[in-house]
Design a protein around this motif. Structure first.
Motif, PDB file in Angstrom:
ATOM      1  N   TYR A   1       0.840  -1.200   0.000  1.00 50.99           N
ATOM      2  CA  TYR A   1       0.000   0.000   0.000  1.00 50.99           C
ATOM      3  C   TYR A   1       0.870   1.244   0.000  1.00 50.99           C
ATOM      4  CZ  TYR A   1      -3.166  -3.357   2.392  1.00 50.99           C
ATOM      5  OH  TYR A   1      -3.918  -4.452   2.770  1.00 50.99           O
TER       6      TYR A   1
ATOM      7  N   GLY B   1      -5.593  11.127   9.306  1.00 52.74           N
ATOM      8  CA  GLY B   1      -5.293   9.721   9.146  1.00 52.74           C
ATOM      9  C   GLY B   1      -4.718   9.425   7.779  1.00 52.74           C
TER      10      GLY B   1
ATOM     11  N   GLN C   1      -9.741  -2.391  12.756  1.00 50.43           N
ATOM     12  CA  GLN C   1      -8.419  -2.475  13.344  1.00 50.43           C
ATOM     13  C   GLN C   1      -8.105  -1.163  14.043  1.00 50.43           C
ATOM     14  OE1 GLN C   1      -5.580  -3.609  10.277  1.00 50.43           O
ATOM     15  NE2 GLN C   1      -6.868  -5.281   9.551  1.00 50.43           N
TER      16      GLN C   1
ATOM     17  N   TYR D   1      -4.823   1.270  15.416  1.00 48.88           N
ATOM     18  CA  TYR D   1      -3.399   1.548  15.292  1.00 48.88           C
ATOM     19  C   TYR D   1      -3.027   2.709  16.205  1.00 48.88           C
ATOM     20  CZ  TYR D   1      -3.352  -1.316  11.052  1.00 48.88           C
ATOM     21  OH  TYR D   1      -3.442  -2.367  10.152  1.00 48.88           O
TER      22      TYR D   1
ATOM     23  N   PRO E   1       2.190   4.522  11.999  1.00 47.22           N
ATOM     24  CA  PRO E   1       1.146   3.739  12.662  1.00 47.22           C
ATOM     25  C   PRO E   1       1.612   2.316  12.956  1.00 47.22           C
ATOM     26  CG  PRO E   1       0.246   4.956  10.803  1.00 47.22           C
ATOM     27  CD  PRO E   1       1.731   5.064  10.703  1.00 47.22           C
TER      28      PRO E   1
ATOM     29  N   PHE F   1       0.147  -1.410  14.461  1.00 43.30           N
ATOM     30  CA  PHE F   1      -1.057  -2.188  14.706  1.00 43.30           C
ATOM     31  C   PHE F   1      -1.195  -2.543  16.178  1.00 43.30           C
ATOM     32  CE2 PHE F   1      -4.408  -5.128  13.950  1.00 43.30           C
ATOM     33  CZ  PHE F   1      -4.147  -6.271  14.701  1.00 43.30           C
TER      34      PHE F   1
ATOM     35  N   PHE G   1      -5.716   5.577  15.836  1.00 46.49           N
ATOM     36  CA  PHE G   1      -6.539   5.523  14.629  1.00 46.49           C
ATOM     37  C   PHE G   1      -7.345   4.224  14.594  1.00 46.49           C
ATOM     38  CE2 PHE G   1      -4.860   9.052  12.287  1.00 46.49           C
ATOM     39  CZ  PHE G   1      -3.517   9.159  12.639  1.00 46.49           C
TER      40      PHE G   1
ATOM     41  N   ALA H   1     -10.370  -7.478   4.244  1.00 49.47           N
ATOM     42  CA  ALA H   1      -9.519  -6.844   5.259  1.00 49.47           C
ATOM     43  C   ALA H   1      -8.399  -6.038   4.612  1.00 49.47           C
ATOM     44  CB  ALA H   1      -8.927  -7.914   6.178  1.00 49.47           C
ATOM     45  N   ARG H   2      -8.176  -6.255   3.340  1.00 46.75           N
ATOM     46  CA  ARG H   2      -7.132  -5.492   2.650  1.00 46.75           C
ATOM     47  C   ARG H   2      -7.600  -4.086   2.304  1.00 46.75           C
ATOM     48  NH1 ARG H   2      -7.043 -10.686   0.613  1.00 46.75           N
ATOM     49  NH2 ARG H   2      -5.060 -11.800   0.683  1.00 46.75           N
ATOM     50  N   GLN H   3      -8.931  -3.869   2.334  1.00 48.25           N
ATOM     51  CA  GLN H   3      -9.470  -2.566   1.964  1.00 48.25           C
ATOM     52  C   GLN H   3      -9.808  -1.793   3.235  1.00 48.25           C
ATOM     53  OE1 GLN H   3     -12.558  -4.538  -0.481  1.00 48.25           O
ATOM     54  NE2 GLN H   3     -11.917  -3.141  -2.109  1.00 48.25           N
ATOM     55  N   LEU H   4      -8.864  -1.019   3.705  1.00 49.69           N
ATOM     56  CA  LEU H   4      -9.026  -0.296   4.965  1.00 49.69           C
ATOM     57  C   LEU H   4      -9.185   1.194   4.738  1.00 49.69           C
ATOM     58  CD1 LEU H   4      -6.318  -1.938   7.244  1.00 49.69           C
ATOM     59  CD2 LEU H   4      -8.784  -2.194   7.432  1.00 49.69           C
TER      60      LEU H   4
ATOM     61  N   PHE I   1      -8.980   4.609   7.041  1.00 49.93           N
ATOM     62  CA  PHE I   1      -8.559   5.089   8.349  1.00 49.93           C
ATOM     63  C   PHE I   1      -9.413   6.264   8.812  1.00 49.93           C
ATOM     64  CE2 PHE I   1      -4.618   3.028   9.706  1.00 49.93           C
ATOM     65  CZ  PHE I   1      -4.349   2.256   8.591  1.00 49.93           C
ATOM     66  N   GLY I   2      -9.665   6.308  10.106  1.00 42.94           N
ATOM     67  CA  GLY I   2     -10.286   7.477  10.696  1.00 42.94           C
ATOM     68  C   GLY I   2      -9.271   8.605  10.808  1.00 42.94           C
ATOM     69  N   SER I   3      -9.741   9.740  11.262  1.00 47.92           N
ATOM     70  CA  SER I   3      -8.874  10.916  11.363  1.00 47.92           C
ATOM     71  C   SER I   3      -8.012  10.899  12.613  1.00 47.92           C
ATOM     72  CB  SER I   3      -9.706  12.194  11.322  1.00 47.92           C
ATOM     73  OG  SER I   3     -10.694  12.157  12.322  1.00 47.92           O
TER      74      SER I   3
END
Lengths: 112, 111
Positions: free
Chosen positions: A33, A42, B33, B35, B43, B45, B88, B96-99, B101-103
């Motif tokens: 990625y 984020g 998830q 982080y 980040p 995990f 985060f 699960a590969r398509q994440l 993220f929040g702010s």
């Protein structure tokens, strides 16, 4: 195991110049990625590779950004030409089989 | 696209106080998830939640997944200065590969 390696760590360029970032993922991680992270926000996905195939590049500004992952291992992300608004941290991450992401230390880009 | 709301944006606490950050999604999630990013770092995990109503603990950290799988929380009991950083959530409604993220919530712990 070695982590995700990114270079350079910092880059300062003038606007309209090209710039490239390099990423070496964790060995055996087939998913790679590229994220962009602005200060106080984020990570935002730019592109995701499954092996050598770009499977999600909907957020990549294709007029100036390009990426490649030859042989499904290392990857490069290029910006040409860079704009002031491109100043950010560019993070590379890798994972295997849907496992959690492992991030590199990132490249902090400053465009002047 | 998937909408993620994470609150609060900032939180300052005195060392020893508790801390909670919340993450809300506009869609039903397959997994979430969490982080942690230390200042100047990347980040890292912490945990993954998959089941409705799931609660997981890591020492002083408690993670919860909502019954409707649209929200999650991270609670830290008796914060320490080592807890400083930005937390985060990262959401997935499919693979699960398509994440997304929040702010993030930036936590400051005052000694």
């Amino acid at each position: 195991e070695a982590g995700v390696v990114q270079s350079p760590r910092y880059k300062i360029i003038e606007k309209k110049q090209p710039v490239a970032f390099w990423c070496n993922p964790i060995s055996g991680h087939n998913t790679l990625y590229w994220y962009l992270q602005n200060l106080g926000q984020g990570p935002e996905l730019l592109i995701r590779y499954e092996n050598e195939e770009a499977v999600d590049d909907s957020q990549l500004p294709k007029d100036r950004f390009s990426a490649e992952r030859l042989k499904g291992v290392d990857s490069t992300l290029k910006i040409q030409p860079a704009e002031l608004g491109d100043s950010a941290v560019y993070l590379c991450a890798s994972s295997h089989g849907g496992s959690p992401l492992h991030f590199g230390n990132g490249t902090r880009l400053t465009v002047t | 696209g998937q909408q993620v709301m994470q609150i609060p944006q900032y939180q300052h606490v005195q060392e020893g106080e508790d801390f909670t950050t919340y993450c809300n999604s506009s869609t039903t999630l397959s997994n979430i998830q969490w982080y942690k990013q230390r200042p100047g770092g990347h980040p890292v995990f912490l945990i993954q939640l998959v089941k409705s109503g799931e609660v997981k603990k890591q020492k002083r950290l408690t993670f919860q997944f909502g019954e409707a799988k649209k929200n999650s929380s991270l609670h830290i009991t008796a914060t320490q200065t080592t807890d400083v950083g930005t937390y985060f959530c990262a959401l997935s409604s499919g693979s699960a590969r398509q994440l997304t993220f929040g702010s993030g919530t930036q936590l400051t712990v005052l000694p």
